[in-house]
Scaffold this motif. Structure first.
Motif, short mmCIF file in Angstrom:
data_model
loop_
_atom_site.label_atom_id
_atom_site.label_comp_id
_atom_site.label_asym_id
_atom_site.label_seq_id
_atom_site.Cartn_x
_atom_site.Cartn_y
_atom_site.Cartn_z
N ALA A 154 1.84 8.94 -9.45
CA ALA A 154 0.66 8.13 -10.21
C ALA A 154 1.38 7.81 -11.76
O ALA A 154 1.20 8.93 -12.22
CB ALA A 154 -0.16 9.86 -11.12
N GLN A 155 1.37 6.85 -11.56
CA GLN A 155 2.31 5.55 -12.20
C GLN A 155 0.76 5.23 -13.38
O GLN A 155 0.06 4.26 -12.99
CB GLN A 155 2.95 4.48 -11.50
CG GLN A 155 4.28 5.38 -11.57
CD GLN A 155 5.43 5.74 -12.23
OE1 GLN A 155 5.62 7.26 -11.93
NE2 GLN A 155 6.00 5.22 -13.03
N PRO A 156 1.13 5.33 -15.01
CA PRO A 156 0.21 4.08 -16.00
C PRO A 156 1.00 2.84 -15.75
O PRO A 156 1.67 2.33 -15.10
CB PRO A 156 1.03 4.88 -17.00
CG PRO A 156 2.28 6.31 -16.93
CD PRO A 156 1.77 5.91 -15.46
N THR A 157 -0.86 1.93 -15.44
CA THR A 157 -0.50 0.85 -15.15
C THR A 157 -1.07 0.11 -16.51
O THR A 157 -1.92 0.30 -17.33
CB THR A 157 -0.57 -0.49 -13.92
OG1 THR A 157 -2.54 0.09 -13.79
CG2 THR A 157 -0.15 0.93 -12.69
N GLU A 158 -1.09 -1.56 -16.50
CA GLU A 158 -1.80 -2.17 -17.60
C GLU A 158 -3.19 -1.55 -17.65
O GLU A 158 -3.84 -1.85 -16.07
CB GLU A 158 -1.09 -3.03 -17.89
CG GLU A 158 -0.32 -3.81 -18.28
CD GLU A 158 -0.05 -5.26 -18.05
OE1 GLU A 158 -0.71 -6.29 -17.82
OE2 GLU A 158 1.65 -5.76 -18.80
N GLY A 159 -4.63 -1.95 -19.23
CA GLY A 159 -5.39 -1.51 -18.09
C GLY A 159 -6.37 -0.05 -17.90
O GLY A 159 -7.27 -0.33 -18.01
N GLY A 160 -4.99 0.79 -18.64
CA GLY A 160 -6.44 2.14 -18.02
C GLY A 160 -5.69 2.48 -16.78
O GLY A 160 -6.01 4.11 -16.73
N ARG A 161 -5.42 1.81 -16.25
CA ARG A 161 -5.06 2.73 -14.14
C ARG A 161 -4.40 3.08 -13.63
O ARG A 161 -3.23 3.32 -13.98
CB ARG A 161 -5.64 1.33 -13.03
CG ARG A 161 -7.10 0.01 -13.86
CD ARG A 161 -7.20 -1.23 -12.88
NE ARG A 161 -7.34 -0.87 -11.61
CZ ARG A 161 -7.68 -1.30 -10.78
NH1 ARG A 161 -6.80 -2.78 -10.62
NH2 ARG A 161 -7.57 -0.69 -9.24
N LEU A 162 -4.13 3.70 -12.82
CA LEU A 162 -2.75 4.72 -12.58
C LEU A 162 -2.62 3.99 -10.96
O LEU A 162 -3.48 3.47 -9.61
CB LEU A 162 -2.96 6.16 -11.72
CG LEU A 162 -3.78 6.67 -13.76
CD1 LEU A 162 -4.16 7.98 -13.04
CD2 LEU A 162 -3.28 7.11 -14.26
N ALA A 163 -1.65 4.15 -10.11
CA ALA A 163 -1.01 3.54 -8.86
C ALA A 163 -0.54 4.81 -7.80
O ALA A 163 0.45 5.55 -8.95
CB ALA A 163 0.55 2.39 -9.12
N LEU A 164 -1.51 5.17 -7.39
CA LEU A 164 -1.26 6.25 -6.27
C LEU A 164 -0.58 6.20 -5.44
O LEU A 164 -1.13 5.31 -4.56
CB LEU A 164 -2.51 6.68 -6.46
CG LEU A 164 -3.07 7.60 -7.49
CD1 LEU A 164 -4.70 7.85 -7.79
CD2 LEU A 164 -2.67 8.17 -8.73
N ALA A 165 0.64 6.76 -5.51
CA ALA A 165 1.09 6.86 -3.78
C ALA A 165 1.99 7.99 -3.79
O ALA A 165 1.97 8.73 -4.32
CB ALA A 165 1.94 5.47 -4.12
N SER A 166 1.67 8.18 -2.07
CA SER A 166 2.83 9.18 -1.78
C SER A 166 3.79 9.28 -1.14
O SER A 166 3.74 7.97 0.49
CB SER A 166 1.76 10.50 -1.35
OG SER A 166 0.68 11.09 -1.79
#
Length: 215
Positions: A155-167
């Protein structure tokens, strides 16, 4: 891109990589310990579990060819409505010995990959060295090989407060291990602790890392 100084880079001209999914055969050493106060200060924001998780990985094959990797998550994100039912790593430090893998990490998964040099065997003694940092590990496996089936979540933080979720889904065999760790760098010794830690070695595994979803 969210990272500690050891995993920061201004370079942008990385060789392009194929989009996920990325299947691979892997060997790896994983270890963990209770998070330090410095780890908690690194973040990420939100509910977390005070556990530091790190690993040395040998990708025997992948869409960008074979390469080795070290990564560490200072704390784990706690399960919740936004990230799902399992804890997930948030990785501000990750390094590889493949330029195409750097591109893949940064482009496909918001992982701040940088280049490093590796010497040794990830299931035994290995040294990873980058610009201003070094991590040495020695894994001492004990007991029988057992089957493993599971997944690692990011769950990586990204710009704008969003998350990049991957498994990354994993099957294979593992053994319990004690892992001796040494770390050098501007921040790493404060949260990726030196000493002998609980861990496992994945003696043979198959992993498939899927695409990231921004939420």
């Amino acid at each position: 891109m969210w990272s500690v100084p050891e995993s920061a880079s201004e370079r942008t001209d990385w060789p392009a990589s194929d989009p996920p999914p990325w299947p691979a055969r892997v060997r790896a050493t994983l270890w963990w310990h209770r998070s330090t106060s410095a780890a908690g200060e690194l973040g990420p924001e939100g509910r977390t579990i005070p556990m530091t998780l790190a690993m040395m990985v040998d990708y025997l094959d992948s869409p960008v060819g074979p390469y080795r990797e070290i990564l560490a998550s200072p704390v784990l994100r706690a399960p919740g409505r936004r990230i799902g039912p399992i804890p997930r790593m948030a990785v501000p430090f990750i390094a590889v010995d493949s330029e195409s893998s750097v591109h893949g990490g940064r482009t496909h998964w918001e992982l701040p990959k940088v280049l490093a040099q590796f010497d040794g065997d990830v299931l035994g003694r290995v040294a990873a060295k980058g610009d201003g940092w070094q991590v040495n590990t020695t894994a001492r496996a004990k007991g029988p090989r057992l089957p493993i089936v599971g997944a690692l979540g990011f769950a990586q933080p990204t710009e704008g407060g969003r998350l990049a979720l991957a498994s990354a889904r994993l099957t294979g065999r593992f053994r319990y291990a004690r892992v001796d760790v040494e770390s050098e760098g501007s921040t790493l010794p404060n949260w990726l602790l030196a000493g002998s830690h609980h861990g496992i070695v994945i003696t043979d595994g198959k992993m498939r890392t899927g695409p990231a979803k921004r939420v």
